[in-house]
Scaffold this motif. Structure first.
Motif, short mmCIF file in Angstrom:
data_model
loop_
_atom_site.label_atom_id
_atom_site.label_comp_id
_atom_site.label_asym_id
_atom_site.label_seq_id
_atom_site.Cartn_x
_atom_site.Cartn_y
_atom_site.Cartn_z
N PRO A 214 0.82 -1.21 0.00
CA PRO A 214 0.00 0.00 0.00
C PRO A 214 0.86 1.27 0.00
O PRO A 214 1.75 1.45 0.84
N GLY A 215 0.62 2.11 -0.99
CA GLY A 215 1.35 3.38 -1.11
C GLY A 215 2.68 3.28 -1.82
O GLY A 215 3.28 4.30 -2.14
N LEU A 216 3.18 2.06 -2.07
CA LEU A 216 4.48 1.91 -2.74
C LEU A 216 4.32 1.29 -4.13
O LEU A 216 3.93 0.13 -4.26
N TYR A 217 4.64 2.10 -5.14
CA TYR A 217 4.56 1.64 -6.53
C TYR A 217 5.96 1.54 -7.10
O TYR A 217 6.89 2.19 -6.60
N VAL A 218 6.08 0.76 -8.19
CA VAL A 218 7.39 0.59 -8.80
C VAL A 218 7.25 0.62 -10.32
O VAL A 218 6.27 0.11 -10.86
N SER A 219 8.22 1.28 -10.98
CA SER A 219 8.18 1.37 -12.44
C SER A 219 9.58 1.15 -13.01
O SER A 219 10.57 1.15 -12.28
N GLY A 220 9.64 0.97 -14.33
CA GLY A 220 10.93 0.88 -15.03
C GLY A 220 11.78 -0.28 -14.55
O GLY A 220 11.29 -1.34 -14.17
N MET A 221 13.09 -0.08 -14.56
CA MET A 221 14.00 -1.16 -14.18
C MET A 221 13.85 -1.55 -12.71
O MET A 221 14.14 -2.68 -12.34
N ALA A 222 13.40 -0.63 -11.88
CA ALA A 222 13.18 -0.97 -10.47
C ALA A 222 12.08 -2.04 -10.37
O ALA A 222 12.11 -2.88 -9.45
N ALA A 223 11.14 -2.02 -11.31
CA ALA A 223 10.07 -3.02 -11.31
C ALA A 223 10.64 -4.39 -11.66
O ALA A 223 10.28 -5.41 -11.07
N ASN A 224 11.56 -4.42 -12.63
CA ASN A 224 12.21 -5.70 -12.98
C ASN A 224 13.09 -6.19 -11.85
O ASN A 224 13.19 -7.39 -11.61
N ASN A 225 13.72 -5.26 -11.15
CA ASN A 225 14.56 -5.66 -10.02
C ASN A 225 13.70 -6.29 -8.91
O ASN A 225 14.06 -7.31 -8.33
N ALA A 226 12.55 -5.69 -8.67
CA ALA A 226 11.69 -6.21 -7.59
C ALA A 226 11.17 -7.61 -7.93
O ALA A 226 11.22 -8.52 -7.11
N SER A 227 10.70 -7.78 -9.17
CA SER A 227 10.00 -9.04 -9.49
C SER A 227 10.82 -10.02 -10.32
O SER A 227 10.29 -11.00 -10.83
N GLY A 228 12.12 -9.72 -10.53
CA GLY A 228 12.97 -10.68 -11.25
C GLY A 228 12.79 -10.65 -12.75
O GLY A 228 12.78 -11.70 -13.40
N GLY A 229 12.67 -9.45 -13.35
CA GLY A 229 12.55 -9.33 -14.81
C GLY A 229 13.93 -9.22 -15.45
O GLY A 229 14.94 -9.01 -14.76
N PHE A 230 13.94 -9.32 -16.78
CA PHE A 230 15.21 -9.26 -17.51
C PHE A 230 15.62 -7.81 -17.79
O PHE A 230 14.78 -6.93 -17.87
N ARG A 231 16.93 -7.57 -17.99
CA ARG A 231 17.37 -6.25 -18.43
C ARG A 231 17.31 -6.20 -19.96
O ARG A 231 17.25 -7.24 -20.62
N MET A 232 17.33 -4.97 -20.50
CA MET A 232 17.14 -4.90 -21.96
C MET A 232 17.98 -3.88 -22.70
O MET A 232 17.87 -3.77 -23.91
N GLY A 233 18.83 -3.11 -22.03
CA GLY A 233 19.68 -2.18 -22.77
C GLY A 233 18.90 -1.03 -23.41
O GLY A 233 17.82 -0.69 -22.94
N PRO A 234 19.44 -0.47 -24.51
CA PRO A 234 18.96 0.84 -24.97
C PRO A 234 17.66 0.85 -25.78
O PRO A 234 17.52 1.63 -26.72
N ILE A 235 16.72 -0.01 -25.43
CA ILE A 235 15.38 0.08 -26.04
C ILE A 235 14.46 0.58 -24.92
O ILE A 235 14.49 0.06 -23.80
N PHE A 236 13.66 1.61 -25.20
CA PHE A 236 13.02 2.36 -24.11
C PHE A 236 11.50 2.35 -24.09
O PHE A 236 10.89 2.93 -23.19
N GLY A 237 10.87 1.70 -25.10
CA GLY A 237 9.39 1.72 -25.12
C GLY A 237 8.80 1.18 -23.82
O GLY A 237 7.81 1.71 -23.31
N GLY A 238 9.40 0.11 -23.29
CA GLY A 238 8.89 -0.48 -22.06
C GLY A 238 8.93 0.50 -20.89
O GLY A 238 8.04 0.51 -20.04
#
Ligand code: 48F
Length: 256
Positions: A214-238
């Motif tokens: 509650p009250g804590l949201y996450v976006s961008g690479m911090a979201a991948n860090n929290a939930s174990g997503g992949f990194r992607m380099g210089p493509i920015f649409g995501g």
């Protein structure tokens, strides 16, 4: 003359600050996802403050890929660049390129013009957690942080906090360690970013964009860090789509 210049800066700065001590949304990190989210919420009339550790907002956009100052965007995210009046060129196969300096400056200018207060050279060193909700950020000047000066911070209270700190996911890390909260990931903890996989990374950035507590949201690479997503380099649409998604979620939360 000298006295008038100093007085003008001091007066207008503190007027601005006074107006943003209690906000709808405090965003930590002025990277692409944070700036897109900030502009979207400010356009809805919400009071939004961004805190950016560095002197220049813009996060990882400026350097393009390996300092070649172009970035890649996929077709589905172009409408977000259109909203910021940022230009791009087709590179074939549904991919587009944009000048990274134009993207970074365009996002900053767009957020500013939408009414966001951007606090540069200010670091967030802690969160406020009350009655099961994250409801503020603890801030100090980056030079104070860097020099390790023993100076107490100040606090900005907010209805929600967005962790847009990129790869390290600093705010989620702080909140889980210091406030001891369990977050909405498969393990209840930070899962850590996975290695490079551009296609999956782009999709997972948007998928992992969420309310972690509650009250804590996450976006961008911090979201991948929290939930174990992949990194992607210089493509920015995501990153742009993550900013839009989180803005919508936060709007529903604070209006509901
Ligand atoms: O890393 P960053 O650009 O965030 P993002 O929106 O975008 C990621 C991409 O740039 C790139 C990528 C794209 O494919 O992978 O990495 O997820 O920007 C994060 C910003 O947060 C600031 C940091 O200086 C950077 O500008 N930041 C980090 N921790 C703090 C902070 C903090 N504790 N306080 C204030 N600012």
């Amino acid at each position: 003359m000298e006295e008038r210049i100093t007085s003008a800066i001091v007066r207008t700065y503190f007027e601005k600050l006074q107006n943003f001590l209690e906000v709808d949304l405090a965003i930590v990190g002025a990277g692409p996802s944070g700036l897109v989210a900030a502009a979207a919420l400010a356009k809805e009339g919400k009071k939004v403050a961004i805190f950016e550790r560095l002197l220049a907002p813009g996060g990882g956009v400026w350097g393009g890929g390996m300092l070649f100052n172009e970035i890649v965007i996929q077709e589905e995210a172009l409408h977000i660049l259109d909203d910021f009046n940022i230009s791009y060129k087709s590179a074939g196969d549904g991919l587009y390129t944009a000048d990274s300096v134009e993207v970074a400056s365009g996002l900053i200018f767009g957020a500013k013009k939408a009414g966001v207060m951007i606090n540069n050279a200010v670091s967030v060193e802690d969160v406020v957690c009350r009655e099961g909700r994250i409801c503020g950020v603890v801030v100090n000047w980056t030079p104070v942080e860097r020099l390790g000066m023993h100076v107490d911070p100040l606090v900005v209270m907010s209805k929600a906090v967005l962790d847009g700190t990129g790869h390290p996911g600093e705010i989620t890390d702080l909140a889980t360690r210091k406030a001891g909260i369990k977050i909405d990931t498969p393990t209840g903890k930070i899962m850590g970013e996975k290695p490079m996989w551009m296609e999956l990374g782009e999709a997972s950035t948007v998928e992992n964009t969420k309310c972690l507590y509650p009250g804590l949201y996450v976006s961008g690479m911090a979201a991948n860090n929290a939930s174990g997503g992949f990194r992607m380099g210089p493509i920015f649409g995501g990153m742009f789509m993550s900013g839009r998604k989180v803005a919508k979620m936060i709007l529903e939360d604070i209006d509901g």
